[in-house]
Design an enzyme around this catalytic site. Structure first.
Site, PDB file in Angstrom:
ATOM      1  N   TRP A  70     -35.375   4.253   0.787  1.00  0.00           N
ATOM      2  CA  TRP A  70     -35.771   5.549   1.351  1.00  0.00           C
ATOM      3  C   TRP A  70     -37.102   5.462   2.059  1.00  0.00           C
ATOM      4  CZ3 TRP A  70     -31.790   8.178   2.181  1.00  0.00           C
ATOM      5  CH2 TRP A  70     -30.701   8.132   1.290  1.00  0.00           C
ATOM      6  N   ASP A 137     -41.931  11.810  -0.978  1.00  0.00           N
ATOM      7  CA  ASP A 137     -40.498  12.085  -1.071  1.00  0.00           C
ATOM      8  C   ASP A 137     -40.142  12.020  -2.557  1.00  0.00           C
ATOM      9  OD1 ASP A 137     -37.749  12.063  -1.219  1.00  0.00           O
ATOM     10  OD2 ASP A 137     -37.450  10.329   0.102  1.00  0.00           O
ATOM     11  N   LYS A 161     -30.227  16.081  -6.507  1.00  0.00           N
ATOM     12  CA  LYS A 161     -30.296  15.124  -7.621  1.00  0.00           C
ATOM     13  C   LYS A 161     -30.834  15.753  -8.888  1.00  0.00           C
ATOM     14  CE  LYS A 161     -30.117  11.467  -4.426  1.00  0.00           C
ATOM     15  NZ  LYS A 161     -30.819  11.103  -3.217  1.00  0.00           N
TER      16      LYS A 161
HETATM   17  C1  LIG Z   1     -31.059  10.793  -2.059  1.00  0.00           C
HETATM   18  C2  LIG Z   1     -32.404  10.554  -1.512  1.00  0.00           C
HETATM   19  C3  LIG Z   1     -32.747  10.894  -0.201  1.00  0.00           C
HETATM   20  C4  LIG Z   1     -31.744  11.417   0.798  1.00  0.00           C
HETATM   21  O1  LIG Z   1     -31.331  12.673   0.559  1.00  0.00           O
HETATM   22  P1  LIG Z   1     -30.329  13.328   1.649  1.00  0.00           P
HETATM   23  O2  LIG Z   1     -30.286  14.746   1.225  1.00  0.00           O
HETATM   24  O3  LIG Z   1     -29.027  12.605   1.532  1.00  0.00           O
HETATM   25  O4  LIG Z   1     -30.958  13.127   2.960  1.00  0.00           O
HETATM   26  C5  LIG Z   1     -34.029  10.696   0.232  1.00  0.00           C
HETATM   27  N1  LIG Z   1     -34.958  10.183  -0.577  1.00  0.00           N
HETATM   28  C6  LIG Z   1     -34.697   9.836  -1.847  1.00  0.00           C
HETATM   29  C7  LIG Z   1     -35.771   9.283  -2.721  1.00  0.00           C
HETATM   30  C8  LIG Z   1     -33.409  10.013  -2.358  1.00  0.00           C
HETATM   31  O5  LIG Z   1     -33.120   9.676  -3.630  1.00  0.00           O
END
Ligand SMILES: *Cc1c(COP(=O)(O)O)cnc(C)c1O
Length: 328
Positions: A70, A137, A161
């Site tokens: 990521w 993030d 998540k």
């Molecule tokens: C899953 C994830 C993403 C991407 O999320 P999307 O909604 O699919 O864009 C970005 N960063 C991290 C750390 C993730 O676990």
């Protein structure tokens, strides 16, 4: 010719190299047949010099730590924006099995990290300290531990998540960070638009936000984020202990001091893909899903977000121990 050491306060020394370049270009600037000082300030010839000077003065330095898929995707995107991207630390050389030492410059325009690396199963135990605005993030660990907001300028996360269903993205950002958006950003893409409109500028994903609200209430009922953090530590310890006490049958991907409380990525010894497939099949026969590791490291990954119960973790570990005893 001998250049003096000019200690003057101003007008002051100019780099010799620059003077020489100006000298070379003085009579004929870039093949135009005239000197730049003879050019109209409305002519393309001068305009290019003018605009390049402005854009070079504006050039921004942004810094990233590369700790997995990521963050490397984020680095790629920043480069597309034409930003001057510096990767100050990376654990790519060891297949992202750890959080490297990260030191950001205080004068960077911003510093960027991914707090929890969902695929490789690593997490920062403390955030790097820097005077640069820190951007995080937190898609896979938001709301799983208390956060010191005084140290963070922006945290964002997809909800799917640890905070709800897919379709909602949470952005927590200091007002100063978004007060002066660039002119070429469309209205709907400006954070300031959404901040000014209480996130109701356009139609939001209402059902997703309804579920997010229910989850916020659920977190409160669990005793708040501190209580969830304790439960998450307890759950993760159960699986990591099982890995560490398996006599080498199970091998964790992350180095111990970087282990994620949210995603436990591990392999069976010698990365035995056949045994790994057999165990994954066994888990699904026993009412467990989602244990296949990401294709980049194979093996298994147990994602144990807030909503995973201790019972679920214990059931997985019981199965892992039984399997190891049979196959060892
Ligand atoms: C899953 C994830 C993403 C991407 O999320 P999307 O909604 O699919 O864009 C970005 N960063 C991290 C750390 C993730 O676990």
């Amino acid at each position: 010719m001998k250049r003096a050491f000019n200690f003057g306060a101003g007008p002051a020394a100019i780099p010799t190299e620059v003077l020489e370049e100006a000298q070379r270009e003085l009579l004929d600037f870039q093949g135009s047949g005239i000197s730049i000082m003879e050019s109209s300030h409305r002519a393309k010839l001068y305009e290019n010099v003018h605009n390049e000077a402005i854009s070079l003065m504006r050039e921004r330095k942004v810094q990233y730590a590369d700790t997995g898929s990521w963050s490397s995707k984020a680095i790629k995107e920043a480069k597309i924006q034409g930003l001057n991207v510096e990767v100050v630390a990376s654990s790519k050389d060891t297949n992202y099995d750890r959080i490297p030492e990260v030191n950001f410059d205080d004068d960077a325009d911003y510093a960027y990290i991914t707090s929890n690396n969902t695929i490789y199963g690593t997490e920062y135990k403390t955030f790097p300290s820097t005077k640069a605005p820190l951007i995080i993030d937190a898609s896979s660990d938001i709301f799983s531990y208390p956060v010191d907001w005084s140290k963070i300028d922006m945290m964002f996360a997809g909800a799917q998540k640890n905070a709800g269903p897919s379709g909602v993205t949470i952005v927590i950002v200091k007002k100063e960070m978004i007060s002066a958006p660039k002119e070429n950003i469309p209205t709907i893409l400006r954070y300031s638009t959404h901040a000014d409109n209480n996130s109701l500028f356009n139609t939001p994903p209402t059902f997703g936000i309804y579920l997010l609200n229910l989850i916020m209430k659920w977190i409160k009922k669990q005793g708040g984020i501190k209580a969830l953090q304790r439960m998450n530590e307890e759950k993760a310890a159960i699986i990591y202990d099982a890995i560490d006490n398996s006599g080498g049958f199970y091998v964790g991907h992350a180095q111990k001091d970087s282990r994620s409380l949210m995603n436990v990525s591990f392999n069976i010894k010698d990365k035995d893909a056949e045994l790994e497939a057999e165990l994954i099949k066994l888990t699904s026969e026993n009412g467990m899903i989602g244990l296949k590791g990401h294709r980049s490291i194979g093996g298994l990954r147990a994602s144990i977000y807030n909503a995973m119960s201790k019972e679920g973790v214990e059931a997985l570990v019981a199965l892992m121990e039984k399997f190891a005893a049979e196959k060892r």
